[in-house]
Scaffold this motif. Structure first.
Motif, PDB file in Angstrom:
ATOM      1  N   ALA A 192      38.098  41.700  51.594  1.00  0.00           N
ATOM      2  CA  ALA A 192      38.297  43.150  51.662  1.00  0.00           C
ATOM      3  C   ALA A 192      39.537  43.566  50.882  1.00  0.00           C
ATOM      4  N   ARG A 193      40.606  42.770  50.976  1.00  0.00           N
ATOM      5  CA  ARG A 193      41.836  43.109  50.255  1.00  0.00           C
ATOM      6  C   ARG A 193      41.610  43.071  48.741  1.00  0.00           C
ATOM      7  N   ASP A 194      40.948  42.024  48.261  1.00  0.00           N
ATOM      8  CA  ASP A 194      40.697  41.927  46.822  1.00  0.00           C
ATOM      9  C   ASP A 194      39.797  43.055  46.332  1.00  0.00           C
ATOM     10  N   ALA A 206      39.477  39.797  37.271  1.00  0.00           N
ATOM     11  CA  ALA A 206      39.942  39.835  38.662  1.00  0.00           C
ATOM     12  C   ALA A 206      41.369  39.314  38.779  1.00  0.00           C
ATOM     13  N   ARG A 207      41.653  38.191  38.132  1.00  0.00           N
ATOM     14  CA  ARG A 207      43.005  37.620  38.203  1.00  0.00           C
ATOM     15  C   ARG A 207      44.027  38.549  37.548  1.00  0.00           C
ATOM     16  N   ASN A 233      35.916  34.749  43.714  1.00  0.00           N
ATOM     17  CA  ASN A 233      35.250  33.936  42.692  1.00  0.00           C
ATOM     18  C   ASN A 233      33.858  34.517  42.474  1.00  0.00           C
ATOM     19  N   PHE A 234      33.624  34.994  41.258  1.00  0.00           N
ATOM     20  CA  PHE A 234      32.358  35.643  40.942  1.00  0.00           C
ATOM     21  C   PHE A 234      31.494  34.734  40.068  1.00  0.00           C
ATOM     22  N   LEU A 235      30.206  34.709  40.391  1.00  0.00           N
ATOM     23  CA  LEU A 235      29.267  33.855  39.663  1.00  0.00           C
ATOM     24  C   LEU A 235      28.159  34.644  38.987  1.00  0.00           C
ATOM     25  N   ASN A 236      28.010  35.913  39.314  1.00  0.00           N
ATOM     26  CA  ASN A 236      26.994  36.738  38.660  1.00  0.00           C
ATOM     27  C   ASN A 236      27.439  38.197  38.657  1.00  0.00           C
TER      28      ASN A 236
END
Length: 292
Positions: free
Chosen positions: A186-188, A161-162, A170-173
């Protein structure tokens, strides 16, 4: 004194009168120039009103934002984050690699494909089921195969993502089920969708209306794409749905018409509004005349 004839005098003076009456426009340097020609411009069509609390529309080619509504507000995005899961699987390469389903891969609810421990599948086959039918057990299996565990795969997702410019996620799964501290915007998610759209295999999978999945034991199941806008608009060509109690109904959709491609992200909608909101924004982005 001899008088000159009147007619020759008039003929001589007419050009002088005509020149005196001609409009003159002065340039910044003081010299005369022609009057500017007015060019007709196409008026911009206002974006339609939508019910969803968060949304964004971007031009795929340029990334230019055409419309935004609370686009930087952090929220749960449910299974739309499976797009970044797919990107990470493709980054690992070797899509024809086979791996065995573990018992822990099946410890997830509620949407499951029904793969069983001990069954063997290729990465490519499971990515197809991941994006068309959104199986959470498939997401866990791909994550474990990729990084060894769901937690380690989350780190892979966040690095990805970065690297593509997603700054507020921030993703956890790998599946998008609600987890404290997991969020995006929404932008990301539009940035993620543009990256996914660049991949011809992902683009082809998300554009698939339905296909027959064959399980390891030979049993088959018809998988129908969860994105209903694919059936509503002939030029819609993807991408991914998502829904949880925390996220509401979410949809990332893409479409191409008259040489232009747009990506629409709608987050936090309801079952009654998500399809209409997405369709209206896609129509607005692609059916209106291109702005100059």
């Amino acid at each position: 004194m001899k008088r000159l004839p009147l007619l020759p005098l008039l003929l001589v003076s007419l050009p002088l009168i005509a020149c005196a009456q001609a409009p003159r426009v002065t340039t910044p340097t003081g010299g005369p120039t022609s009057a500017p020609v007015k060019v007709a411009t196409v008026p911009r069509t206002p974006a339609p009103a939508i019910a969803a609390p968060r949304s964004i529309v971007v031009d795929y080619e340029t990334g230019r934002v055409l419309y935004a509504k609370n686009a930087d507000q952090p929220c749960a995005v449910a299974s739309t984050q499976k797009l970044i899961t797919a990107l990470c699987v493709f980054d690992a390469g070797n899509l024809n690699k086979k791996f065995t389903i573990a018992k822990s891969d099946t410890w997830v609810e509620p949407t499951k494909l029904g793969i069983l421990p001990g069954e063997v599948y290729t990465r490519r086959k499971l990515v197809g089921a991941l994006l068309v039918k959104s199986g959470n057990d498939v997401a866990r299996a791909l994550a474990r195969d990729n990084a060894g565990s769901e937690a380690k795969f989350a780190a892979v997702m966040n690095r990805k993502a970065r690297s593509i410019g997603m700054k507020n996620s921030n993703f956890l799964n790998p599946h998008g089920l609600t987890a404290k501290g997991q969020y995006s915007t929404a932008r990301d998610m539009a940035i993620c969708a543009r990256e996914a759209y660049k991949n011809p295999v992902i683009r082809s999978i998300t554009n698939t209306r339905s296909y027959t999945f064959q399980y390891a034991n030979g049993r088959t199941k018809r998988l129908t794409n969860t994105n209903k806008v694919l059936k509503r608009l002939s030029y819609c060509n993807g991408m991914k749905t998502g829904t949880t109690r925390a996220s509401g109904r979410c949809l990332i959709s893409s479409g191409t018409l008259n040489g232009r491609t747009a990506i629409v992200v709608v987050l936090g909608a309801t079952t009654q509004t998500v399809w209409n909101d997405s369709e209206k924004l896609l129509r607005w982005a692609l059916e209106r005349p291109a702005s100059r």
